[in-house]
Design a protein around this motif. Structure first.
Motif, PDB file in Angstrom:
ATOM      1  N   TYR A   1      29.494  35.684  40.318  1.00 40.46           N
ATOM      2  CA  TYR A   1      29.132  34.704  41.360  1.00 40.46           C
ATOM      3  C   TYR A   1      29.788  33.354  41.076  1.00 40.46           C
ATOM      4  O   TYR A   1      29.128  32.322  41.174  1.00 40.46           O
TER       5      TYR A   1
ATOM      6  N   TYR B   1       4.345  35.550  46.561  1.00 44.23           N
ATOM      7  CA  TYR B   1       5.293  36.520  45.979  1.00 44.23           C
ATOM      8  C   TYR B   1       4.654  37.891  45.797  1.00 44.23           C
ATOM      9  O   TYR B   1       5.310  38.918  46.003  1.00 44.23           O
TER      10      TYR B   1
ATOM     11  N   PRO C   1      21.789  45.500  46.430  1.00 36.21           N
ATOM     12  CA  PRO C   1      20.841  46.538  46.024  1.00 36.21           C
ATOM     13  C   PRO C   1      19.690  45.917  45.226  1.00 36.21           C
ATOM     14  O   PRO C   1      19.875  44.862  44.618  1.00 36.21           O
TER      15      PRO C   1
ATOM     16  N   CYS D   1      17.092  44.760  42.435  1.00 37.17           N
ATOM     17  CA  CYS D   1      17.236  44.540  40.983  1.00 37.17           C
ATOM     18  C   CYS D   1      16.213  45.369  40.225  1.00 37.17           C
ATOM     19  O   CYS D   1      16.457  45.832  39.125  1.00 37.17           O
TER      20      CYS D   1
ATOM     21  N   PHE E   1      14.610  46.860  35.371  1.00 40.76           N
ATOM     22  CA  PHE E   1      15.496  46.069  36.241  1.00 40.76           C
ATOM     23  C   PHE E   1      16.941  46.320  35.814  1.00 40.76           C
ATOM     24  O   PHE E   1      17.252  46.193  34.631  1.00 40.76           O
ATOM     25  N   ARG E   2      17.820  46.621  36.750  1.00 40.48           N
ATOM     26  CA  ARG E   2      19.239  46.746  36.372  1.00 40.48           C
ATOM     27  C   ARG E   2      19.797  45.380  36.028  1.00 40.48           C
ATOM     28  O   ARG E   2      20.698  45.238  35.206  1.00 40.48           O
ATOM     29  N   SER E   3      19.253  44.353  36.659  1.00 47.07           N
ATOM     30  CA  SER E   3      19.777  43.001  36.490  1.00 47.07           C
ATOM     31  C   SER E   3      18.610  42.033  36.643  1.00 47.07           C
ATOM     32  O   SER E   3      17.827  42.164  37.588  1.00 47.07           O
ATOM     33  N   ASN E   4      18.474  41.105  35.733  1.00 46.13           N
ATOM     34  CA  ASN E   4      17.299  40.227  35.768  1.00 46.13           C
ATOM     35  C   ASN E   4      17.656  38.807  35.338  1.00 46.13           C
ATOM     36  O   ASN E   4      18.159  38.600  34.225  1.00 46.13           O
ATOM     37  N   ASP E   5      17.382  37.891  36.247  1.00 47.81           N
ATOM     38  CA  ASP E   5      17.585  36.466  35.969  1.00 47.81           C
ATOM     39  C   ASP E   5      16.356  36.000  35.176  1.00 47.81           C
ATOM     40  O   ASP E   5      15.300  35.756  35.748  1.00 47.81           O
TER      41      ASP E   5
ATOM     42  N   ASN F   1       8.689  37.907  38.694  1.00 47.15           N
ATOM     43  CA  ASN F   1       8.757  39.371  38.644  1.00 47.15           C
ATOM     44  C   ASN F   1       7.605  39.913  37.809  1.00 47.15           C
ATOM     45  O   ASN F   1       6.907  40.842  38.217  1.00 47.15           O
TER      46      ASN F   1
ATOM     47  N   HIS G   1      19.796  38.003  31.759  1.00 50.07           N
ATOM     48  CA  HIS G   1      20.729  36.872  31.718  1.00 50.07           C
ATOM     49  C   HIS G   1      20.107  35.554  32.132  1.00 50.07           C
ATOM     50  O   HIS G   1      19.062  35.508  32.782  1.00 50.07           O
TER      51      HIS G   1
ATOM     52  N   TYR H   1      21.669  32.018  33.984  1.00 50.16           N
ATOM     53  CA  TYR H   1      22.842  31.424  34.628  1.00 50.16           C
ATOM     54  C   TYR H   1      23.171  30.064  33.999  1.00 50.16           C
ATOM     55  O   TYR H   1      22.266  29.335  33.584  1.00 50.16           O
TER      56      TYR H   1
HETATM   57  O1  LIG Z   1      13.537  40.414  41.670  1.00 56.62           O
HETATM   58  C1  LIG Z   1      14.650  39.952  41.345  1.00 56.62           C
HETATM   59  C2  LIG Z   1      15.700  39.846  42.259  1.00 56.62           C
HETATM   60  C3  LIG Z   1      16.900  39.330  41.828  1.00 56.62           C
HETATM   61  N1  LIG Z   1      17.071  38.946  40.539  1.00 56.62           N
HETATM   62  C4  LIG Z   1      18.361  38.380  40.074  1.00 56.62           C
HETATM   63  C5  LIG Z   1      19.150  39.232  39.127  1.00 56.62           C
HETATM   64  C6  LIG Z   1      20.568  38.756  39.400  1.00 56.62           C
HETATM   65  O2  LIG Z   1      20.761  37.520  38.703  1.00 56.62           O
HETATM   66  C7  LIG Z   1      20.576  38.469  40.887  1.00 56.62           C
HETATM   67  C8  LIG Z   1      21.011  39.650  41.723  1.00 56.62           C
HETATM   68  O3  LIG Z   1      22.383  39.807  41.632  1.00 56.62           O
HETATM   69  P1  LIG Z   1      23.140  41.215  41.869  1.00 56.62           P
HETATM   70  O4  LIG Z   1      23.058  41.964  40.562  1.00 56.62           O
HETATM   71  O5  LIG Z   1      22.425  41.942  42.973  1.00 56.62           O
HETATM   72  O6  LIG Z   1      24.527  40.803  42.219  1.00 56.62           O
HETATM   73  O7  LIG Z   1      19.215  38.174  41.202  1.00 56.62           O
HETATM   74  C9  LIG Z   1      16.033  39.064  39.633  1.00 56.62           C
HETATM   75  O8  LIG Z   1      16.146  38.701  38.466  1.00 56.62           O
HETATM   76  N2  LIG Z   1      14.854  39.566  40.069  1.00 56.62           N
END
Ligand SMILES: O=c1ccn([C@H]2C[C@H](O)[C@@H](COP(=O)(O)O)O2)c(=O)[nH]1
Length: 508
Positions: free
Chosen positions: A221, A260, A322, A324, A343-347, A355, A391, A393
């Motif tokens: 991004y 939420y 898709p 997360c 979670f495949r991906s988690n901020d 979450n 991760h 940001y």
């Molecule tokens: O419930 C959620 C929804 C989104 N994200 C974050 C993870 C990623 O930083 C971003 C989604 O990016 P993509 O992997 O979809 O590109 O949003 C979360 O952590 N939790």
């Protein structure tokens, strides 16, 4: 600016997030908030807009958006689509509109940084390095409109596009930007286990772990993040009404969580431009209510290891946005109901606390429903999240550092010495060091060691109990070393666990 026979064409040049925007040649910037930008773009011609982009967060997004607008003075119109529940929760569009409506004042951000704070009920910041005269000029040179639906936004853009081209309000402006360069300590990249009593406590430990040892990588991004792969977080004792610290250092508050939770628990209709909600995936997406099915399955078979909810849709999710959160698994052991979410991906800075609270509420909902529908008396077990890409940001590095500085040491001081791997009793007898390994609760002896060398005993214990808590292992190492010193000076020194070595007074 390029004059053509048909119309004046402008080129939008983005200094920030260039790959996240859709470019046109007109004079209207379209901010779509949480509505996906293509949902607007497909109704417009590129000549009708300058740029189309999304805005998620008032504290992270507005600053970059304003910097881009200052660099593109040909943008004379702004349409802000403030249409969805997510926009209301985030408040970013509201705050952006307040910037144009009310302006800014010099003040301090939440994290103590001197900033231009937008005069708004929603906290939003612009870097202090930006000249206030430029901000004022921008505010007064751009004609703005709020839209509450896609149709309204499209009509507004089209009506601005009817107007004759207007001169840019000035020359492109750029202002310096300070970058926070993290230092990274060595550590494993794959597989981390972090445990805490509350979501707040666990979160501080998580962000500390990622911030100190995470790999710095591009995000996809237009930015960077720090990442660990496969981070398991275990929250053992989050209270039913959620623990919010005082003062609240979490990136969310109670009112946000109320909104939420329904995104996880409740079904939602599909809506143009709005991404999935987790509730929708769980309640209806696959033509079944997976939450109810898990409840029914566990009522019928309390020992089932098949209580799975799947959110990934293999037939759709190769495409844009898709989910997360992909997989939820509920398990009952010893009358304790645990919930594990993958979670495949988690901020981990901005999204994980919400979450986790949403999932905790789902866990409670399932636990209560099973209790009501059966004779089982259940307790809430831990909430476990597995974050595959865990991760932070780069635009949150500074906030992360601030939370770590103010909270991490305090949290590390709240130690309890209960290691589920058990405890060890160390004595020096005759010519050896003796170690008894005992269970944590009843104190039953499960293993014995004896020897003369602290390092040899340490190695044996670590080989047998590799899951020892780090602090416990370090403690054992230092106790065993003390015991070895006492043993090798038996005439002069007495060893007693947890005490200073004592000198033996020999009476003449
Ligand atoms: O419930 C959620 C929804 C989104 N994200 C974050 C993870 C990623 O930083 C971003 C989604 O990016 P993509 O992997 O979809 O590109 O949003 C979360 O952590 N939790």
């Amino acid at each position: 600016m390029i004059e053509t026979s048909q119309a004046t064409q402008f080129r939008y040049a983005a200094q920030h997030k260039p790959n996240q925007l859709i470019y046109g040649t007109g004079q209207t910037a379209v901010i779509t908030g949480w509505t996906v930008r293509d949902a607007i773009a497909k109704h417009l011609q590129p000549s009708e807009y300058a740029v189309i982009g999304q805005l998620y967060s008032p504290t992270r997004g507005i600053n970059l958006l304003i910097r881009n607008l200052l660099h593109n003075p040909h943008v004379r119109f702004l349409v802000v689509l403030n249409a969805t529940k997510e926009d209301k929760n985030a408040g970013a569009c509201q705050c952006l509109l307040d910037f144009f409506r009310n302006g800014v004042e010099e003040s301090i951000s939440d994290t103590g940084r001197k900033s231009w704070v937008i005069r708004s009920a929603i906290p939003g910041y612009i870097d202090i390095d930006i000249d206030i005269n430029a901000l004022e000029k921008l505010r007064h040179s751009v004609n703005w409109q709020e839209a509450k639906s896609i149709t309204e936004a499209v009509n507004q853009v089209k009506s601005y596009a009817q107007k004759a081209a207007i001169q840019p309000w000035g020359v492109p402006l750029d202002f310096p930007m300070s970058a926070v360069e993290p230092t990274v300590l060595p550590g494993p990249r794959y597989g981390h286990r972090i445990e805490g009593k509350t979501i707040a406590e666990t979160w501080v430990k998580i962000i500390h772990r990622i911030k100190t040892t995470g790999t710095i990588r591009p995000t996809g991004y237009d930015g960077q993040w720090q990442e660990l792969i496969d981070l398991i977080a275990i929250v053992t004792d989050e209270p039913a009404d959620f623990y919010f610290p005082e003062p609240n250092y979490l990136p969310i508050d109670r009112s946000f969580i109320q909104e939420y939770i329904s995104q996880i628990l409740d079904d939602a209709p599909q809506q143009e431009g709005v991404k999935y909600t987790y509730g929708q995936r769980l309640r209806s997406w696959f033509g079944r209510d997976q939450i109810q099915e898990v409840i029914d399955k566990l009522v019928a078979d309390i020992d089932s290891a098949r209580a799975v909810m799947s959110l990934w849709d293999a037939s759709h999710d190769a495409n844009d946005s898709p989910p997360c959160l992909n997989h939820i698994w509920v398990r009952i052991v010893d009358h304790q109901l645990s919930l594990t979410a993958t979670f495949r991906s988690n901020d981990m800075f901005s999204a994980w606390p919400a979450n986790a609270m949403g999932l905790r509420e789902l866990q409670r909902y399932i636990c209560d429903a099973i209790t009501q529908k059966s004779n089982h008396v259940l307790k809430m077990g831990p909430l476990i999240t597995i974050s595959q890409s865990a991760h932070i940001y780069d635009d949150c590095f500074e906030n992360t550092e601030n939370v770590i500085t103010s909270q991490y040491t305090k949290i590390c001081q709240q130690r309890d010495y209960a290691d589920p791997a058990g405890s060890f009793v160390i004595t020096v007898q005759d010519s050896s060091i003796f170690v008894e390994h005992m269970t944590p609760g009843s104190g039953e002896v499960v293993n014995c060691y004896s020897g003369k060398s602290a390092s040899q005993l340490s190695r044996q214990i670590v080989a047998d109990c590799p899951g020892l808590q780090v602090e416990h292992a370090i403690y054992l190492g230092s106790e065993l070393q003390k015991a070895e010193i006492a043993l090798s000076n038996k005439q002069e020194l007495i060893y007693e666990q947890d005490k200073q070595l004592k000198i033996h007074f020999i009476e003449n």
